[in-house]
Design a protein around this motif. Sequence first.
Motif: not given
Length: 836
Positions: A634, A638, A642, A688, A692, A729-730, A733, A771
Amino acid sequence: MVLGMGEDEKDKVLEMGEDEEDKGLGTGEDEEDKMLRMDEDDFTLPLYQMVQGMIFAIAEINRNPYILQNVTLGFGIYDSCDTVTRALEGTLWSVSGQIGPVPNYNCKPDSHVAIMIGDSRSQVSIPMARVLGLYRYPQISYGSGALSLNDKHQFPSFLRTVPSSYLKYDAVARMLLQFGWTWVGLLAEDDDYGQEISQVLKEQFIQSGICIEFFESLPVTNMELKMEHLVELVTKATANVVLITSSDSRLYPLMAEIALQNVTGKIWIGSEEWPISLLFSKKEFFWTLQGTLWFSVHRGTIPGFQEHLYDINPLKSPEDIFTMLFWEEVFGCKWNNSKRADTLVTKRCTGSENIKGLHIPFFDPAQVGYSYNVYIAVYAAAYALHNVFTCRHAAGPFQNGSCANTGIFLPWQLFYYIKNVRFFSSNSEEMFFDQYGNPPDVYDILNWQMAPNGTLQYATVGKFDSRLPVGQDLVIHSSLIIWNRGNNKIPKSVCTESCQPGYRKATQPGKPVCCFACLPCSGGEISNKTDATECLLCPFEFWSNDKRDLCIKKHVEFLSFSDILGAPLSIVTAFSSLIPAAILIIFIRYRETPVVKANNRELSYLLLLSLILSFLCSLIFIGQPNTVTCMLRQITFGIIFVLSVSCVLAKTVMVVIAFKATNPNSPLRNWVGSKLPNSIVCLCSVIQGIICISWIISAPPFPELNTKSQNERIIIQCNEGSAMAFWCMLGYMGFLSIISFVAAFLARNLPDSFNEAKYITFSMIVFVSVWLSFIPAYLSTQGRLMVAVEIFAIYSSSAGVLACIFFPKCYIIIFKSHMNSRDFLMGKGVQKHIGI
């Protein structure tokens, strides 16, 4: 009976009370039953055989040079007539030494009775034992089996050669279970003994899981008042096994009625000796009682006893009235001086009749029954007396090593030797008394059979011997048993058929535990035996098969490279990553052309590189998850996406700035160049990256075994660790994608030859749509399909950006090279505006 012990030809005596033979192990006490009484009117052979067993044992001992040297045993017989008053009278007569007994007084102290052998019935033995216990007078019964006689506080000097303990009834329950019978009926005499034994049996059955369909008492008198109810109860009962604890005389009217109504198909189980009674030897009982099983007194053999019986003759002992009666009974004749009232017999006895020509059970060495117990009782007394006479002073068992006075020993002294006696019988079986005065529990299991020639026979089909270890103590030879109606197949007697493997027993409200329901085991549980009460939970890595009788190893599931789904995805990934790589090569090859230079060529390179990586990052999702791949999946996805979206956002911003900067006085002219887009890309990617890194530090993803989503499979998957971090994270984005879409949409119609806004708008529509569709699809799937959904979303969104932004440019570069010029782009060519 009085057993005499003489020294210097002067007899001392032991007494044996004679009345009736117990029907079993001391059961069937019936003062009204005169069948085996030793009087002239009701003489019977079984009791006379017991008398002969005592006589034979005494003669054998007197001939034995190793027992009681210089001492001769004698005997006397006292008939209690199966009444308590006569038994007590005889007991006091033996103790006091005179016909008119005087309690607590002995008028002949030099000629007292040493040992009492008797009585056979518990109801007579109990009052005798109470009196004799006061003096610690030894008493050995050969047939009284009441469990209450085990109480040494009430009956301190009572012993017996017939076993009587709870082990017998435990063995009965075990025998029923061995045949699979868990649903039975119970009939018991309506007296103290019958109720005592039935209560013990019910307790044993409860402990063993055997249920009683009905329990009825057999009236002592007026059986006809309850006859119809009892016959109907037995006939309509679903239980095919009926256990009876009763004497033969009280049971006879009921069995006669059952035989008259031709009730067959029932298996009768006896804990008593009633099946071998002469009352049931009539042919009308053959089909009803065939297949009956019962625990019988151990039928030990007595070597030479048959020859002794054949040697009986009234001419040899004319003073023996019992032998005279025996002769009249077996030959159907009468002596001249006979007092029997049978007027139908006219044949006269001579004493010369051929006794060996008789074929009756009386002479059968296998039918000695209680005679063997009498024989053992006499030997126990003899060995005890032998130990008294061979005792050495200073090594004796009493105070200061003293021994009993062999001239006149006290009753309690002889009782000490008797209760501690230990010897081997003629069968080489060890004989002793336990703490309750009982011998070893040994029983023969007999089967009531009708021989092919139409005669009755009792076959020994098993044995119970408590001297052997549990598991070896009960032996039953099923192949030797002939069941009711001559069947060799074991009949059934259950309320509910057995639950097969894969099912469990469940009790039904209001019904006995044997009337259960069979419920299938739940998924993940099994039962691998018949009549399981509970289903067993399969281990973590196993699941139950379709039959629920076996745990099978769960199939391990993850999206592997060899999987039917993983292999195509791997190929698509490799092919897809080559497309942006090829476009990158084209862009580098034509880097000096206007189309490549438009809207920051370095951003185009970076975007193509990020698209290559986005396609390749899907390979991390394929294969068995582990700690490293779970953390990289992920986070890599991610950051790369991004990076891609931030490049698109930077391009959009550059389109707007490029249009606004055409005015010479615009302050945006200072932002033209690579500094601003590079800053946008770096800033967006760093944010981002911070998300993470925080995710990894706080709750990093890890591999886990998911056994709940699919029962029959173990899904090896990555646990995201922190769901909030994953969706942040999603969400970030998606936030960048929406900004890019909005900015590109607003700038789509700007009149500029370098305007990429239209293509960025389409790419962001595809990206956002993919998405947004991914979220419900991702949440509604499990296992490898969930991983495949995410890989498909990566492909689709990456392909959308690649196709919408770069395919039009590649088309111009490769197929429309004339359009790839500054003049054409500035509107001096054929087309005024191509909208690149």
